[in-house]
Design a protein around this motif. Structure first.
Motif, PDB file in Angstrom:
ATOM      1  N   PHE A 125       0.857  -1.183   0.000  1.00  0.00           N
ATOM      2  CA  PHE A 125       0.000   0.000   0.000  1.00  0.00           C
ATOM      3  C   PHE A 125       0.894   1.233   0.000  1.00  0.00           C
ATOM      4  N   LEU A 126       0.793   2.039  -1.032  1.00  0.00           N
ATOM      5  CA  LEU A 126       1.485   3.326  -1.067  1.00  0.00           C
ATOM      6  C   LEU A 126       0.489   4.393  -0.644  1.00  0.00           C
ATOM      7  N   GLY A 127       0.936   5.249   0.272  1.00  0.00           N
ATOM      8  CA  GLY A 127       0.099   6.349   0.732  1.00  0.00           C
ATOM      9  C   GLY A 127       0.758   7.679   0.439  1.00  0.00           C
ATOM     10  N   LYS A 128      -0.051   8.633   0.008  1.00  0.00           N
ATOM     11  CA  LYS A 128       0.443   9.997  -0.178  1.00  0.00           C
ATOM     12  C   LYS A 128       0.306  10.712   1.162  1.00  0.00           C
ATOM     13  N   VAL A 129       1.414  11.218   1.666  1.00  0.00           N
ATOM     14  CA  VAL A 129       1.439  11.863   2.974  1.00  0.00           C
ATOM     15  C   VAL A 129       0.736  13.213   2.890  1.00  0.00           C
ATOM     16  N   VAL A 130      -0.257  13.398   3.775  1.00  0.00           N
ATOM     17  CA  VAL A 130      -0.991  14.665   3.822  1.00  0.00           C
ATOM     18  C   VAL A 130      -0.716  15.440   5.108  1.00  0.00           C
ATOM     19  N   ASN A 131      -0.198  14.739   6.121  1.00  0.00           N
ATOM     20  CA  ASN A 131       0.114  15.394   7.390  1.00  0.00           C
ATOM     21  C   ASN A 131       1.056  14.485   8.177  1.00  0.00           C
ATOM     22  N   PHE A 132       1.912  15.084   8.983  1.00  0.00           N
ATOM     23  CA  PHE A 132       2.812  14.294   9.825  1.00  0.00           C
ATOM     24  C   PHE A 132       3.250  15.157  10.992  1.00  0.00           C
ATOM     25  N   GLU A 133       3.750  14.471  12.012  1.00  0.00           N
ATOM     26  CA  GLU A 133       4.348  15.152  13.164  1.00  0.00           C
ATOM     27  C   GLU A 133       5.279  14.159  13.833  1.00  0.00           C
ATOM     28  N   TYR A 134       6.340  14.667  14.452  1.00  0.00           N
ATOM     29  CA  TYR A 134       7.278  13.781  15.140  1.00  0.00           C
ATOM     30  C   TYR A 134       7.812  14.467  16.379  1.00  0.00           C
ATOM     31  N   GLN A 135       8.406  13.652  17.263  1.00  0.00           N
ATOM     32  CA  GLN A 135       9.037  14.167  18.472  1.00  0.00           C
ATOM     33  C   GLN A 135      10.301  13.365  18.736  1.00  0.00           C
ATOM     34  N   GLU A 136      11.129  13.853  19.604  1.00  0.00           N
ATOM     35  CA  GLU A 136      12.352  13.147  19.980  1.00  0.00           C
ATOM     36  C   GLU A 136      12.004  12.002  20.922  1.00  0.00           C
ATOM     37  N   GLY A 137      12.841  10.973  20.928  1.00  0.00           N
ATOM     38  CA  GLY A 137      12.647   9.846  21.825  1.00  0.00           C
ATOM     39  C   GLY A 137      13.386   8.630  21.304  1.00  0.00           C
ATOM     40  N   GLU A 138      13.291   7.532  22.046  1.00  0.00           N
ATOM     41  CA  GLU A 138      13.939   6.281  21.661  1.00  0.00           C
ATOM     42  C   GLU A 138      12.966   5.418  20.882  1.00  0.00           C
ATOM     43  N   PRO A 139      13.376   4.924  19.702  1.00  0.00           N
ATOM     44  CA  PRO A 139      12.482   4.093  18.905  1.00  0.00           C
ATOM     45  C   PRO A 139      12.421   2.649  19.407  1.00  0.00           C
ATOM     46  N   LEU A 140      11.302   2.011  19.137  1.00  0.00           N
ATOM     47  CA  LEU A 140      11.161   0.582  19.390  1.00  0.00           C
ATOM     48  C   LEU A 140      11.718  -0.155  18.175  1.00  0.00           C
ATOM     49  N   GLY A 141      12.656  -1.057  18.410  1.00  0.00           N
ATOM     50  CA  GLY A 141      13.261  -1.820  17.326  1.00  0.00           C
ATOM     51  C   GLY A 141      12.736  -3.240  17.279  1.00  0.00           C
ATOM     52  N   PHE A 142      13.000  -3.900  16.148  1.00  0.00           N
ATOM     53  CA  PHE A 142      12.622  -5.293  15.962  1.00  0.00           C
ATOM     54  C   PHE A 142      13.759  -5.974  15.219  1.00  0.00           C
ATOM     55  N   TYR A 143      14.260  -7.089  15.809  1.00  0.00           N
ATOM     56  CA  TYR A 143      15.382  -7.804  15.209  1.00  0.00           C
ATOM     57  C   TYR A 143      15.301  -9.273  15.607  1.00  0.00           C
ATOM     58  N   GLY A 144      15.444 -10.163  14.648  1.00  0.00           N
ATOM     59  CA  GLY A 144      15.469 -11.590  14.940  1.00  0.00           C
ATOM     60  C   GLY A 144      14.190 -12.097  15.580  1.00  0.00           C
ATOM     61  N   GLY A 145      13.055 -11.489  15.229  1.00  0.00           N
ATOM     62  CA  GLY A 145      11.772 -11.931  15.773  1.00  0.00           C
ATOM     63  C   GLY A 145      11.464 -11.426  17.167  1.00  0.00           C
ATOM     64  N   LYS A 146      12.255 -10.452  17.652  1.00  0.00           N
ATOM     65  CA  LYS A 146      12.050  -9.920  19.004  1.00  0.00           C
ATOM     66  C   LYS A 146      12.177  -8.404  18.987  1.00  0.00           C
ATOM     67  N   PHE A 147      11.526  -7.787  19.963  1.00  0.00           N
ATOM     68  CA  PHE A 147      11.722  -6.347  20.132  1.00  0.00           C
ATOM     69  C   PHE A 147      13.146  -6.104  20.591  1.00  0.00           C
ATOM     70  N   SER A 148      13.689  -4.988  20.200  1.00  0.00           N
ATOM     71  CA  SER A 148      15.058  -4.668  20.583  1.00  0.00           C
ATOM     72  C   SER A 148      15.216  -3.172  20.750  1.00  0.00           C
ATOM     73  N   LYS A 149      16.315  -2.823  21.356  1.00  0.00           N
ATOM     74  CA  LYS A 149      16.653  -1.416  21.548  1.00  0.00           C
ATOM     75  C   LYS A 149      17.555  -0.985  20.412  1.00  0.00           C
ATOM     76  N   ILE A 150      17.302   0.184  19.885  1.00  0.00           N
ATOM     77  CA  ILE A 150      18.146   0.750  18.841  1.00  0.00           C
ATOM     78  C   ILE A 150      19.100   1.729  19.518  1.00  0.00           C
ATOM     79  N   VAL A 151      20.380   1.433  19.447  1.00  0.00           N
ATOM     80  CA  VAL A 151      21.391   2.265  20.100  1.00  0.00           C
ATOM     81  C   VAL A 151      21.764   3.398  19.153  1.00  0.00           C
ATOM     82  N   GLN A 152      21.676   4.621  19.652  1.00  0.00           N
ATOM     83  CA  GLN A 152      22.010   5.791  18.864  1.00  0.00           C
ATOM     84  C   GLN A 152      23.374   6.309  19.294  1.00  0.00           C
ATOM     85  N   GLU A 153      24.262   6.457  18.349  1.00  0.00           N
ATOM     86  CA  GLU A 153      25.574   7.022  18.621  1.00  0.00           C
ATOM     87  C   GLU A 153      25.451   8.529  18.742  1.00  0.00           C
ATOM     88  N   SER A 154      26.220   9.105  19.633  1.00  0.00           N
ATOM     89  CA  SER A 154      26.153  10.577  19.784  1.00  0.00           C
ATOM     90  C   SER A 154      27.171  11.271  18.926  1.00  0.00           C
TER      91      SER A 154
END
Length: 154
Positions: A125-154
């Protein structure tokens, strides 16, 4: 080809986690998806890949949808929409003129239907973006069939 092993191989690609929501009349529906990607900036397009066997598949056909990008503390929300519903909702809905989205997500992207493509046992499904918003924070990751933490380098 061993499809289970192929799925395990694909699971070596780390992704974020989204919940795709849409309204059907007065009802709101959603499903957890990690097959999400940006496609184009001009026009602004995103893609979600949805299994044909899900209940949400028919609800998304020719329908507007919202991609909610989840934060690290929204695992219960991801599981709720992945077929393991919680008795007490682990999130709050925010109703907009466009539909329902999930409060406190890292981002939301509201889309009009643009195109649908055959993707084997999935539909793209392709969607044409009509509105968006975002905020800072830590994302939920998924790897190897499990939730994981995404480590962000500074």
């Amino acid at each position: 080809m061993d499809l289970k092993e192929f799925r395990n191989c694909l699971g070596r690609f780390a992704t974020g986690v989204t919940v795709v929501t849409c309204n059907e009349g007065e009802q709101c529906h959603g499903l957890t998806a990690n097959s999400f990607t940006s496609v184009s900036l001009d026009p602004p397009l995103v893609l979600v890949s949805i299994d044909r066997d899900t209940k949400a598949f028919q609800k998304l056909k020719d329908n507007r949808f919202i991609v909610n990008i989840l934060s690290i503390d929204q695992q219960d929300t991801a599981m709720h929409f992945a077929g393991k519903p919680c008795e007490d909702l682990p999130f709050e809905w925010i109703e907009t003129d466009f539909g329902h989205r999930i409060q406190d997500s890292l981002a939301y992207i509201e889309c009009e239907p643009w195109a649908e493509y055959d993707g084997g046992d999935h539909v793209l499904f392709l969607g044409k973006v009509v509105n968006f918003e975002y905020q800072e924070g830590e994302p939920l990751g998924f790897y190897g069939g499990k939730f994981s933490k995404i480590v962000q380098e500074s």
